[in-house]
Design a protein around this motif. Structure first.
Motif, PDB file in Angstrom:
ATOM      1  N   ALA A 212       0.838  -1.209   0.000  1.00 24.29           N
ATOM      2  CA  ALA A 212       0.000   0.000   0.000  1.00 24.29           C
ATOM      3  C   ALA A 212       0.868   1.253   0.000  1.00 24.29           C
ATOM      4  O   ALA A 212       0.564   2.232  -0.700  1.00 24.29           O
ATOM      5  N   ARG A 213       1.957   1.234   0.772  1.00 22.69           N
ATOM      6  CA  ARG A 213       2.864   2.388   0.817  1.00 22.69           C
ATOM      7  C   ARG A 213       3.508   2.624  -0.542  1.00 22.69           C
ATOM      8  O   ARG A 213       3.583   3.758  -1.025  1.00 22.69           O
TER       9      ARG A 213
ATOM     10  N   GLN B  39       2.301   1.686  -3.464  1.00 20.09           N
ATOM     11  CA  GLN B  39       1.238   2.151  -4.370  1.00 20.09           C
ATOM     12  C   GLN B  39       1.009   3.651  -4.186  1.00 20.09           C
ATOM     13  O   GLN B  39       0.844   4.381  -5.163  1.00 20.09           O
ATOM     14  N   ALA B  40       0.987   4.110  -2.926  1.00 25.71           N
ATOM     15  CA  ALA B  40       0.782   5.534  -2.642  1.00 25.71           C
ATOM     16  C   ALA B  40       1.926   6.369  -3.219  1.00 25.71           C
ATOM     17  O   ALA B  40       1.698   7.449  -3.785  1.00 25.71           O
ATOM     18  N   LEU B  41       3.155   5.877  -3.097  1.00 29.44           N
ATOM     19  CA  LEU B  41       4.299   6.586  -3.689  1.00 29.44           C
ATOM     20  C   LEU B  41       4.174   6.660  -5.204  1.00 29.44           C
ATOM     21  O   LEU B  41       4.447   7.698  -5.815  1.00 29.44           O
ATOM     22  N   ASP B  42       3.753   5.561  -5.820  1.00 31.63           N
ATOM     23  CA  ASP B  42       3.582   5.527  -7.266  1.00 31.63           C
ATOM     24  C   ASP B  42       2.485   6.498  -7.703  1.00 31.63           C
ATOM     25  O   ASP B  42       2.654   7.253  -8.658  1.00 31.63           O
ATOM     26  N   ASP B  43       1.361   6.491  -6.991  1.00 28.22           N
ATOM     27  CA  ASP B  43       0.268   7.406  -7.305  1.00 28.22           C
ATOM     28  C   ASP B  43       0.728   8.856  -7.197  1.00 28.22           C
ATOM     29  O   ASP B  43       0.432   9.687  -8.065  1.00 28.22           O
ATOM     30  N   ALA B  44       1.450   9.174  -6.124  1.00 29.54           N
ATOM     31  CA  ALA B  44       1.935  10.540  -5.926  1.00 29.54           C
ATOM     32  C   ALA B  44       2.873  10.951  -7.052  1.00 29.54           C
ATOM     33  O   ALA B  44       2.840  12.094  -7.525  1.00 29.54           O
TER      34      ALA B  44
END
Length: 92
Positions: A52-53, A55-60
């Protein structure tokens, strides 16, 4: 924002995963696990929190890229659709 710290990686094999199926998820909760096949790394297991962490970095990262593109003159979705429609004969 939390500083990225690369997790420790422990090598594993498909055979070990088959022979000790309960061990692999337990190990993955504590640290990432490399999976090898015939001596070649083929995958890495990570905990759901780490996934999840990441994925959040990738989204950002993608959001930042989109914002940069828009600042350089990106048309935006509405203007892009108008441009495309103006070029297609059936939409005129």
């Amino acid at each position: 924002m939390q500083k990225y710290v690369r997790p420790k990686s422990s090598p594993g094999s498909g055979t070990a995963g088959k022979n000790q199926p309960g061990q692999t998820p337990e190990t993955t909760i504590r640290e990432s696990a490399s999976i090898t096949k015939t001596g070649r790394k083929v995958a890495v297991e990570v905990s759901s929190e780490e996934y999840a962490r990441l994925q959040a970095l990738d989204d950002a990262s993608w959001i930042r890229e989109a914002e940069k593109a828009e600042a350089k003159g990106y048309l935006g979705s509405k203007a892009s659709m108008e441009f495309v429609r103006s070029r297609l004969p059936r939409w005129k």
